[in-house]
Design an enzyme around this catalytic site. Structure first.
Site, mmCIF file in Angstrom:
data_model
loop_
_atom_site.group_PDB
_atom_site.id
_atom_site.type_symbol
_atom_site.label_atom_id
_atom_site.label_comp_id
_atom_site.label_asym_id
_atom_site.label_seq_id
_atom_site.Cartn_x
_atom_site.Cartn_y
_atom_site.Cartn_z
ATOM 1 N N ARG A 272 1.236 -1.140 0.364
ATOM 2 C CA ARG A 272 0.074 -0.041 0.287
ATOM 3 C C ARG A 272 0.836 1.099 0.184
ATOM 4 O O ARG A 272 0.273 2.031 -0.962
ATOM 5 C CB ARG A 272 -0.737 -0.169 1.633
ATOM 6 C CG ARG A 272 -1.316 1.516 1.738
ATOM 7 C CD ARG A 272 -2.873 1.464 2.337
ATOM 8 N NE ARG A 272 -2.637 0.422 3.574
ATOM 9 C CZ ARG A 272 -1.402 0.408 5.296
ATOM 10 N NH1 ARG A 272 -1.265 2.521 4.442
ATOM 11 N NH2 ARG A 272 -1.043 0.005 5.692
ATOM 12 N N TYR B 245 -16.666 17.941 -15.423
ATOM 13 C CA TYR B 245 -16.493 16.500 -15.224
ATOM 14 C C TYR B 245 -17.918 15.933 -14.042
ATOM 15 O O TYR B 245 -17.418 16.957 -12.802
ATOM 16 C CB TYR B 245 -15.531 15.790 -15.169
ATOM 17 C CG TYR B 245 -15.643 14.252 -15.189
ATOM 18 C CD1 TYR B 245 -16.413 13.528 -15.789
ATOM 19 C CD2 TYR B 245 -15.223 13.253 -13.791
ATOM 20 C CE1 TYR B 245 -17.280 12.015 -14.971
ATOM 21 C CE2 TYR B 245 -15.597 11.920 -13.364
ATOM 22 C CZ TYR B 245 -16.346 11.695 -13.219
ATOM 23 O OH TYR B 245 -16.507 10.306 -14.024
ATOM 24 N N ASP C 70 -6.859 19.583 -15.014
ATOM 25 C CA ASP C 70 -7.369 18.386 -14.863
ATOM 26 C C ASP C 70 -6.680 18.168 -16.988
ATOM 27 O O ASP C 70 -7.451 18.530 -17.490
ATOM 28 C CB ASP C 70 -8.896 18.015 -14.978
ATOM 29 C CG ASP C 70 -9.186 16.468 -15.308
ATOM 30 O OD1 ASP C 70 -8.233 15.622 -16.168
ATOM 31 O OD2 ASP C 70 -10.444 15.902 -14.667
ATOM 32 N N LYS D 216 -8.422 6.770 -19.072
ATOM 33 C CA LYS D 216 -8.880 7.892 -20.958
ATOM 34 C C LYS D 216 -7.327 7.615 -21.570
ATOM 35 O O LYS D 216 -6.641 6.233 -21.844
ATOM 36 C CB LYS D 216 -8.423 8.612 -20.510
ATOM 37 C CG LYS D 216 -10.099 9.049 -19.451
ATOM 38 C CD LYS D 216 -10.962 8.084 -19.341
ATOM 39 C CE LYS D 216 -12.376 8.143 -18.495
ATOM 40 N NZ LYS D 216 -12.220 8.105 -17.032
#
Length: 358
Positions: free
Chosen positions: A47, A99, A170, A195
């Site tokens: 982690r 978004y 972004d 993406k």
């Protein structure tokens, strides 16, 4: 080195044990310690750090020009950055064309913990200035925006803020192939690596890249504390995708250019938008839902940026969370993610889908 060369080689160091050209996938949850409290580099528990993730983060940082942290999704990355930078009582300035997931996170989750926000037309620098208050901690910029594909002058927008707030961009739609916000003065870049960076619709992930080492440490602290980290195989897939990013973005743009050329003269099509790069195209049509359901090459699905072409109606799909707000999108809007198929085949698919409903 130019970008294409850096994209191919970023984060690639031969394996120190067997000298493999491509880094190994370290599919492990923990690491053996030679002595109590001693471990190799940062690798004590997966982690906190993993060599496969570290290789991807090195590559992302190199391509955007900063210090990168990887996350299990773009929204996890957004949440981590906002959590690292902001505190209860702080104010955010957000674009009114953003978004839906970002809006949902801020409006439905973070406001419960004392954050406030103002939606503005980010194409108007004066609107951003007017929205800034003594409590404004962060200005969030999307360019191109999702889903209306508005493009803003990042250099001007960042200069407008003038250091009075932290600026995050972004960069999912543009990618570092087309713009590198940190080089223009932004403080942070966020990606949904699901993406274009991954590019093959086979993994979900996110990234935050920052300039300031102190902010980087804050983001890493949130990354470790919250634990929304990507698995090693997901990191491997994204890193593999980065190596063809420059080639894919050129092909996406070629597809989009052909599609836009057709749409501008297609019957009943209005408000065709394309930023001039990337594969994202939007348009309005009274039969938006029918068109989206009639295409064959354009798959009806959420998301974007994969090598295959996708089509969606944002108001009914990805942007339901902004309904009733100033960020609401038109019901007749269609968003295309143009893939890397033969452009003439994509045009033929749209011509049939639009003409069949006439």
């Amino acid at each position: 080195m130019n970008f294409a060369t850096r994209a191919v080689h970023a984060g690639l160091e031969p394996d120190p044990t067997f000298r493999s050209v491509i880094p190994a996938i370290h599919q492990t949850s923990t690491f053996a310690q030679p002595a109590v409290g001693e471990f190799v580099e940062d690798f004590d528990y997966a982690r906190s750090a993993n060599p496969t993730r570290a290789a991807l983060e090195s590559a992302l940082g190199e391509l955007e020009g900063g210090l990168a942290s990887s996350f299990s999704s773009g929204m996890a990355a957004t949440h981590a950055l906002l959590s690292a930078v902001c505190a209860a009582g702080d104010h955010l300035v957000l674009p009114n064309d953003l978004y839906g997931g970002t809006y949902r996170l801020v409006d439905k989750v973070l406001t419960r913990f004392g954050l406030t926000y103002t939606l503005v037309d980010q194409a108007d620098p004066g609107a951003i200035v007017a929205a800034l208050t003594e409590k404004t901690r962060l200005v969030w910029i999307e360019s191109p925006t999702n889903p209306l594909l508005n493009v803003v002058d990042l250099r001007e927008e960042i200069a407008t803020v003038g250091g009075r707030a932290f600026v995050a961009v972004d960069n999912t739609f543009a990618t570092p192939v087309n713009q590198r916000p940190l080089e223009l003065g932004a403080d942070a870049v966020v990606h949904s690596v699901t993406k274009y960076l991954g590019g093959h619709s086979d993994t979900v992930g996110g990234a935050v890249i920052v300039k300031d080492p102190a902010v980087h440490e804050q983001v890493r602290f949130i990354q470790n504390s919250v634990g929304a980290v990507p698995g090693p195989f997901d990191c491997f897939l994204v890193h593999r995708g980065l190596r063809t990013l420059h080639l894919r973005m050129a092909a996406h743009a070629a597809s989009a250019e052909a599609v836009v050329g057709f749409l501008k003269s297609a019957p009943a099509v209005e408000d065709v938008r394309w930023p001039g790069f990337s594969g994202m195209v939007s348009f309005r049509h009274p039969d938006a839902i029918g068109i989206a359901q009639r295409t064959r090459l354009f798959t009806l699905a959420e998301s974007l940026g994969g090598v295959e072409s996708l089509i969606e109606v944002p108001q009914a799909m990805t942007h339901q969370s902004v309904e009733g707000s100033d960020a609401a999108v038109p019901a007749d809007l269609v968003r295309l993610s143009c893939g890397v198929e033969a452009p003439e085949d994509l045009v033929a698919d749209l011509r049939r889908a639009i003409g069949a409903g006439a």
